[in-house]
Write a protein that holds these residues in place. Structure first.
Motif: not given
Length: 306
Positions: A39, A42-43, A45, A73, A76-77, A79-80, A155, A159, A201
């Protein structure tokens, strides 16, 4: 500000969970530590998405750089899914056959409790913002979060929501391990956390893909915009109206209108351009393009909608 708060919270929580995972040997705590580090990454990103998407339009990008926010974004998703879901599930599966007893579960409960409070603060901040925006648009909070072009808000909302659910799963798994004496429950908790992250994700990736390929504004926004155009004294009819998101909360408007009067071509062009510039004063409209309607084209009806 929403992303920055979430980032700082996740760094603190990830550090605490990592220490707890080492002290307790809990698979669920390992999954939660991975979750929080993912997380936090992702923040980063999402911060990049906000920065890249806010760049002003130029000759190479006449509609601006707003879609860059959807791209980052989407990264980032993913990445989750990659860093959170896959790692948590694989670790849980490995622990099923070599489950270790949880040592000093009090440490795990303490860290999970503190994390729940911190994640709750971050989630509440996103929830309050979402409720205010939903109320302004006359829609339900859940519908707004799903449909909004604000990918950063969505997101953070999901998250943090998933983080709260994951903490409950981890605590429940450790508790079942204590009650039953079966360490396998701790491994199951890691798998469940991974599945939860995977679901979130995939959902976030799908929503970003929708906006990347070109998403229209909602019928309600279209109806309000149509009525606003018809309310202008210089516009008699609207025969075509198209909205497309080209960035978070940024729209590209194309319309065909019938102007009042019978001005010369030169004056008509000036009037159309003046209306376009006036429309672009609205912060939600990045670019507006108007052209004249053909006489035999039917007028659009904007009587429906709020």
């Amino acid at each position: 500000m929403t992303v920055l708060i979430a980032f700082l919270v996740n760094i603190l929580i990830a550090t605490a969970k990592t220490v707890a995972a080492v002290l307790t040997s809990s698979a669920s705590m390992v999954a939660e530590a991975v979750h929080s580090w993912a997380d936090a990454g992702n923040e980063v990103f999402l911060l990049i998405a906000d920065r890249r998407g806010a760049r002003m339009k130029d000759a190479r990008h006449p509609l601006g750089y707003g879609r860059a926010a959807f791209v980052w974004s989407l990264v980032a998703a993913f990445g989750i899914f990659a860093a959170g879901s896959v790692v948590s599930i694989m670790h849980g599966v490995q622990q099923l056959t070599a489950a270790e007893p949880v040592e000093d579960p009090v440490v795990a409960y303490a860290v999970l409790g503190i994390a729940f409070v911190l994640e709750g603060v971050s989630f509440t901040q996103a929830l309050v913002r979402s409720r205010a925006a939903a109320h302004e648009r006359g829609t339900h909070t859940w519908d707004y979060v799903l449909d909004t072009s604000d990918t950063t808000l969505r997101a953070v909302f999901f998250e943090d929501g998933a983080a709260l659910i994951g903490l409950v799963i981890a605590a429940g798994s450790i508790a079942l391990h204590q009650v039953t004496g079966q360490a396998v429950w701790d491994a199951v908790g890691s798998i469940l956390v991974g599945i939860l992250l995977g679901i979130v994700a995939v959902m976030l990736m799908r929503r970003n893909i929708v906006f990347l390929v070109g998403a229209n504004a909602s019928p309600e926004i279209r109806a309000r915009a149509g009525r606003a155009l018809l309310a202008r004294p210089e516009i008699e009819r609207v025969t075509y109206l198209h909205f497309e998101y080209i960035g978070p909360n940024r729209l590209f408007l194309v319309a065909e209108v019938d102007l009042a009067g019978d001005a010369t071509e030169h004056n008509v062009a000036r009037r159309l351009r003046a209306i376009e510039q006036d429309l672009e004063e609205n912060p939600a409209i990045e670019t507006a393009v108007l052209s004249l309607s053909v006489d035999d084209e039917p007028s659009l009806d904007f009587s429906l909608g709020p």
